[in-house]
Design an enzyme around this catalytic site. Structure first.
Site, PDB file in Angstrom:
ATOM      1  CB  SER A 130      -3.342  31.621  14.771  1.00  0.00           C
ATOM      2  OG  SER A 130      -3.662  30.833  15.882  1.00  0.00           O
TER       3      SER A 130
ATOM      4  CB  THR B 105      -4.916  28.784  10.848  1.00  0.00           C
ATOM      5  OG1 THR B 105      -3.810  29.041  10.710  1.00  0.00           O
ATOM      6  CG2 THR B 105      -5.622  29.695  11.911  1.00  0.00           C
TER       7      THR B 105
ATOM      8  CB  THR C 211      -2.394  27.752   5.708  1.00  0.00           C
ATOM      9  OG1 THR C 211      -3.583  27.273   5.165  1.00  0.00           O
ATOM     10  CG2 THR C 211      -1.239  28.167   4.898  1.00  0.00           C
ATOM     11  CB  CYS C 212      -0.553  28.647  10.899  1.00  0.00           C
ATOM     12  SG  CYS C 212      -1.138  30.248  10.201  1.00  0.00           S
ATOM     13  CB  ALA C 213      -0.927  23.434  11.495  1.00  0.00           C
TER      14      ALA C 213
END
Length: 165
Positions: free
Chosen positions: A54, A57, A59-61
């Site tokens: 997602s 979050t 780390t994803c960003a």
């Protein structure tokens, strides 16, 4: 079925990443404007597919920002980020962050996670995609894959981008 970790706890996936040398599985996903985008749209270009649970979050960003920065200036290359997020969330994030060098795509209501072997089948994020990277050459042949060892970790950007050389 592959296994990764989520904060040290085992998480199973629906399958395995595509095999090096095989054709990357075809897909059609939605972009932030609800337009259909398929892998076939990028034949003739190298494609980096950054897959994650997602955009909302940390780390994803971070991985989206880093691929956005590091993809700038790469010739004949496109970066796709794929998650189960709704297209609206991806558009909001990319607009707020000035993300212009990646195509954010929603796998919501698609078989992408199963087709790429990244849909998590156990753990608290069941149904979302595990963090992985798949790189395909100009013909759509897979030349690099990585399923991160723990979903909270960033992918190996250096190795993924080196596969483009």
């Amino acid at each position: 079925m592959a296994q990764t970790l989520l904060r040290g706890n085992p998480v199973q996936t629906a399958g395995d990443l595509p095999t090096i040398g095989a054709a990357a599985p075809a897909f059609t996903l939605k972009d932030a404007k609800l337009q259909a985008v398929s892998l076939a749209d990028f034949i003739g270009k190298k494609v980096v597919i950054s897959i994650f649970p997602s955009i909302d979050t940390p780390t994803c960003a971070t991985s989206t920002r880093k691929f956005n920065e590091q993809a700038a200036g790469k010739t004949n290359t496109v970066v796709l980020t794929v998650s189960e997020d709704l297209p609206f969330a991806l558009g909001r994030f990319c607009g707020a962050e000035g993300i212009e060098n990646v195509h954010a795509l929603s796998a919501f209501r698609s078989t992408f996670g199963k087709d790429y072997g990244v849909e998590m089948t156990t753990g608290p994020l069941t149904g979302l995609c595990a963090r992985a990277v798949v790189v395909a050459d100009e013909t759509g042949k897979v030349i690099y894959t990585e399923l991160v060892d723990d979903i909270t970790h960033e992918p190996n950007y250096t190795a993924a981008l080196a596969a483009l050389a």
